[in-house]
Structure formats: C-alpha cells, structure tokens
Design an enzyme around this catalytic site. Structure first.
Site, mmCIF file in Angstrom:
data_model
loop_
_atom_site.group_PDB
_atom_site.id
_atom_site.type_symbol
_atom_site.label_atom_id
_atom_site.label_comp_id
_atom_site.label_asym_id
_atom_site.label_seq_id
_atom_site.Cartn_x
_atom_site.Cartn_y
_atom_site.Cartn_z
ATOM 1 N N ASP A 44 78.447 -9.260 -41.644
ATOM 2 C CA ASP A 44 78.848 -8.118 -40.819
ATOM 3 C C ASP A 44 79.631 -7.083 -41.638
ATOM 4 O O ASP A 44 80.376 -6.282 -41.073
ATOM 5 C CB ASP A 44 79.651 -8.574 -39.592
ATOM 6 C CG ASP A 44 81.003 -9.192 -39.938
ATOM 7 O OD1 ASP A 44 81.300 -9.358 -41.141
ATOM 8 O OD2 ASP A 44 81.749 -9.515 -38.988
ATOM 9 N N GLY A 54 79.115 0.057 -40.770
ATOM 10 C CA GLY A 54 79.397 1.128 -39.839
ATOM 11 C C GLY A 54 80.882 1.182 -39.545
ATOM 12 O O GLY A 54 81.634 0.292 -39.948
ATOM 13 N N GLY A 99 80.262 -2.418 -33.547
ATOM 14 C CA GLY A 99 79.453 -3.549 -33.083
ATOM 15 C C GLY A 99 78.800 -4.358 -34.186
ATOM 16 O O GLY A 99 77.833 -5.078 -33.947
ATOM 17 N N LYS A 100 79.341 -4.270 -35.396
ATOM 18 C CA LYS A 100 78.733 -4.960 -36.535
ATOM 19 C C LYS A 100 78.687 -6.477 -36.342
ATOM 20 O O LYS A 100 77.657 -7.107 -36.573
ATOM 21 C CB LYS A 100 79.513 -4.627 -37.819
ATOM 22 C CG LYS A 100 79.546 -3.147 -38.175
ATOM 23 C CD LYS A 100 80.271 -2.895 -39.471
ATOM 24 C CE LYS A 100 81.760 -3.151 -39.366
ATOM 25 N NZ LYS A 100 82.445 -2.164 -38.485
ATOM 26 N N THR A 101 79.799 -7.047 -35.928
ATOM 27 C CA THR A 101 79.860 -8.500 -35.771
ATOM 28 C C THR A 101 78.977 -8.966 -34.629
ATOM 29 O O THR A 101 78.291 -9.994 -34.735
ATOM 30 C CB THR A 101 81.315 -8.961 -35.528
ATOM 31 O OG1 THR A 101 82.128 -8.511 -36.615
ATOM 32 C CG2 THR A 101 81.401 -10.480 -35.443
ATOM 33 N N GLU A 125 83.500 -11.019 -41.859
ATOM 34 C CA GLU A 125 84.649 -10.586 -42.644
ATOM 35 C C GLU A 125 85.953 -11.007 -41.965
ATOM 36 O O GLU A 125 86.031 -11.162 -40.753
ATOM 37 C CB GLU A 125 84.635 -9.077 -42.856
ATOM 38 C CG GLU A 125 84.902 -8.243 -41.614
ATOM 39 C CD GLU A 125 85.056 -6.771 -41.956
ATOM 40 O OE1 GLU A 125 85.482 -6.462 -43.082
ATOM 41 O OE2 GLU A 125 84.750 -5.937 -41.098
ATOM 42 N N ILE A 139 84.694 1.288 -37.706
ATOM 43 C CA ILE A 139 85.451 0.306 -36.934
ATOM 44 C C ILE A 139 84.994 0.298 -35.480
ATOM 45 O O ILE A 139 84.838 1.348 -34.859
ATOM 46 C CB ILE A 139 86.960 0.637 -36.993
ATOM 47 C CG1 ILE A 139 87.477 0.537 -38.422
ATOM 48 C CG2 ILE A 139 87.767 -0.282 -36.069
ATOM 49 C CD1 ILE A 139 88.883 1.086 -38.597
ATOM 50 N N GLY A 140 84.745 -0.899 -34.950
ATOM 51 C CA GLY A 140 84.440 -1.047 -33.535
ATOM 52 C C GLY A 140 83.017 -0.747 -33.128
ATOM 53 O O GLY A 140 82.687 -0.793 -31.935
ATOM 54 N N TYR A 167 98.130 0.469 -39.613
ATOM 55 C CA TYR A 167 97.774 1.427 -38.568
ATOM 56 C C TYR A 167 98.985 2.224 -38.092
ATOM 57 O O TYR A 167 98.834 3.347 -37.586
ATOM 58 C CB TYR A 167 97.114 0.711 -37.391
ATOM 59 C CG TYR A 167 95.708 0.224 -37.702
ATOM 60 C CD1 TYR A 167 94.811 1.024 -38.402
ATOM 61 C CD2 TYR A 167 95.282 -1.038 -37.296
ATOM 62 C CE1 TYR A 167 93.529 0.583 -38.690
ATOM 63 C CE2 TYR A 167 94.001 -1.483 -37.579
ATOM 64 C CZ TYR A 167 93.131 -0.674 -38.275
ATOM 65 O OH TYR A 167 91.860 -1.121 -38.559
#
Length: 213
Positions: free
Chosen positions: A86, A11, A16-18, A35, A13-14, A47
């Site tokens: 993740d 999914g 909630g994968k981890t 990761e 960035i940010g 960025y």
C-alpha cells in the site's frame, strides 16, 4: 516487468491505498505489505508543528520502510511469491521535499539514496487521486485521531506533489505500467463494480507481462 508481480499502490493521505491493497491481495492471493503509520511516535507532533518534527518523522518512515522492503525481498520476492504494497518507498521523497528545510533535506536525500540503492522496485503501480473534498471526507471517515489536525493547505499541496511525481515517474519509467484511478468517480470500497473494473485492469497488465516474457 519482473517475473514475480510486485504491485505498489500510491496516492495522497486518506485516499484508500490500504483498503484497495487488502481487496486486491485477497482477490489475487498476493502477500499484503502494509506501511507502518500510526506506530510512528513523531507523527502526532508532526501534524501540530511540521517544521519542528519533520526530520524525525521522515527518518522513522524511511528506516521502517527500508526494513520492510528488505524483509519482503528475502521472504517473498526471492521465493517467487507475489506482493502487493500500500505504498512505494519513493513517496518518502515526496514528503521530504515538502516538509524538510534545505539543509536537512540534503542529508535526508543522501541517506535515502544509500538505503534504497538495491531495494526491489515495484513492477506495477496503481495511483489513486481525488480532489481535496474527497480526501478530507475519507480522512474523516477513517477517524485516526492523529490526522484530524492536518492542515487543509498541506493536503492540497501534497496532492499536487503526488501528481507531479506520477507524471515524472511515467516519463522516467515507461517500462512500468501505471494504473490511474480517479477517487472522485470510483468507490471500490462500497461498489463491487468499481472494484471489478480495477481488478480487470490489473489482470490485463499481469497478462501482458506474461506474454512479453
């Protein structure tokens, strides 16, 4: 599905994968594969100036993820030990297509295909998605300094890229179950009921796999 569970969570960035990977790892007692993100020395520069630093950034991620998966295969999957990650290494192509110029993307894709040709493939995928406001709020709450300069337009494009990727993935890999979770409506970090629903869905797919074997 392969005999040894190898679950990947994907999914934007940010999203909630981890956090979800940690919770499912604890519940099922699966090895957690995280990761490498903040260790990427090019990410902050990326960025700030995507065009200038995209190739270095993507190559760092690719090489590290390749090494991680190689180690996971040797130490866990070949020893019949389940793994939950993740990330899915194919995310590299999502980012590379978005950030690399055409000539560099061609070189990158060649390297990607060589490195991932014999890599272990997850046999279950959990896809987290949400609208831009939810993603921005979770990035803010996470508080990583290097992520505070991410352009909103980049995140919005990335979320769209992920949706396209997942739709294509399900068409190309009907044998791999995909669990879709709406992050706007689900908060597995703060609400146990939401987490329990996800655990039940994962359990059902694991049970189906056992029955099919």
């Amino acid at each position: 599905m392969a005999e040894v569970p190898f679950i990947a969570i994907e999914g934007p960035i940010g999203i909630g994968k981890t956090s979800l990977a940690k919770k499912l790892s604890n519940h099922f007692d699966f090895h957690l594969l995280k990761e490498i993100v903040e260790e990427n020395p090019f990410l902050g520069k990326f960025y700030d100036d995507i065009d200038e630093w995209s190739f270095q950034t993507e190559m760092f991620f690719l090489c590290n993820r390749y090494k991680q998966l190689e180690d996971i295969e040797k130490k866990y999957l070949k020893s019949n030990k389940a793994v939950i990650a993740d990330y899915h290494i194919s995310k590299n192509m999502i980012f590379a297509k978005r950030t690399l110029q055409e000539d560099k993307f061609e070189k990158y894709e060649q390297i990607y295909q060589i490195l991932t040709k014999d890599m272990p493939v997850p046999n279950m995928l959990i896809y987290l998605n949400a609208n831009l406001d939810t993603i921005l709020e979770r990035i803010r709450m996470r508080g990583r300094d290097i992520e505070q300069n991410i352009k909103h337009s980049y995140l919005e494009q990335l979320a769209s890229d992920y949706e396209d990727f997942m739709n294509e993935f399900e068409l190309l890999h009907p044998e791999i179950p995909v669990i879709r979770i709406n992050g706007d409506e689900t908060d597995f970090v703060h609400y146990q009921d939401d987490l329990d629903q996800i655990i039940e869905m994962v359990n059902n797919d694991l049970t189906d796999a056992v029955i099919k074997r």
